[in-house]
Design a protein around this motif. Structure first.
Motif, PDB file in Angstrom:
ATOM      1  N   UNK A   1       9.201  23.173  52.396  1.00 38.00           N
ATOM      2  CA  UNK A   1      10.435  23.729  52.957  1.00 38.00           C
ATOM      3  C   UNK A   1      11.352  24.227  51.844  1.00 38.00           C
ATOM      4  N   UNK A   2      11.454  23.481  50.757  1.00 39.22           N
ATOM      5  CA  UNK A   2      12.279  23.940  49.624  1.00 39.22           C
ATOM      6  C   UNK A   2      11.735  25.244  49.061  1.00 39.22           C
ATOM      7  N   UNK A   3      10.406  25.351  48.950  1.00 37.96           N
ATOM      8  CA  UNK A   3       9.793  26.572  48.444  1.00 37.96           C
ATOM      9  C   UNK A   3      10.085  27.745  49.385  1.00 37.96           C
ATOM     10  N   UNK A   4       9.947  27.506  50.662  1.00 35.26           N
ATOM     11  CA  UNK A   4      10.233  28.554  51.652  1.00 35.26           C
ATOM     12  C   UNK A   4      11.703  28.945  51.624  1.00 35.26           C
ATOM     13  N   UNK A   5      12.571  27.963  51.482  1.00 34.36           N
ATOM     14  CA  UNK A   5      14.008  28.229  51.527  1.00 34.36           C
ATOM     15  C   UNK A   5      14.524  28.993  50.308  1.00 34.36           C
ATOM     16  N   UNK A   6      13.782  28.970  49.197  1.00 27.32           N
ATOM     17  CA  UNK A   6      14.177  29.799  48.057  1.00 27.32           C
ATOM     18  C   UNK A   6      13.498  31.163  48.102  1.00 27.32           C
TER      19      UNK A   6
END
Length: 172
Positions: free
Chosen positions: A110-115
């Motif tokens: 999710x962190x990767x997607x959110x950046x």
């Protein structure tokens, strides 16, 4: 290492050097790998992610070394590097050098997607559509599908980090 641009270089020499700094391009893959490692040691997040990936997979003359891989990936992730966040997600999903944890895997993905990493957005969309965590979440599936689309990610094409199907293979 980059140096100041030199406008007096000939056109032929410019083609063999970085367009930003005019430093010469590496002569071969081995020299390129050495330069990437130097950049990683100096704190470049993308280089740290790349070297971490090499240690995770045991490629480019490096043995599989999960401790070193996680050290590099964690340092890169502190700077919100999308690739390192996705690689950490994959490591936690597979249990590569860390205890297997789907919740940590989803957190990193999710962190990767959110950046803004479109591959991670695509993977999350599929995860939410296929009942990640036991129940389908169509709203989240549509949200991440839309993000991946707007980031011009085509789930049928290969990226330089492998095809989406190979990335999804870690998750299903």
């Amino acid at each position: 290492e980059c140096t100041e641009a030199n406008a007096s270089q000939s056109e032929e020499n410019k083609m063999r050097s970085c367009p930003l700094c005019r430093a010469p391009f590496p002569r071969d893959a081995e020299e390129m790998n050495r330069k990437v490692e130097i950049l990683a040691e100096r704190g470049n997040p993308m280089a740290q992610a790349k070297v971490g990936d090499w240690y995770m997979k045991g490629v480019n003359g490096r043995p599989v070394n999960y401790a070193k891989a996680h050290q590099m990936l964690e340092r890169s992730a502190e700077n919100r590097n999308a690739l390192s966040l996705m690689l950490l997600a994959t490591a936690h999903m597979k249990g590569s050098g860390v205890p297997q944890s789907k919740s940590k895997a989803m957190m990193y993905m999710k962190k990767s997607a959110d950046v803004g990493y479109a591959v991670a957005q695509h993977i999350l969309a599929v995860q939410f559509y296929l009942k990640a965590g036991g129940k389908a979440n169509q709203r989240q599936a549509v949200f991440y599908t839309t993000l991946a689309y707007h980031n011009k990610h085509d789930g049928n094409k290969s990226s330089r980090f492998g095809s989406v199907s190979s990335q999804l293979g870690y998750w299903f």
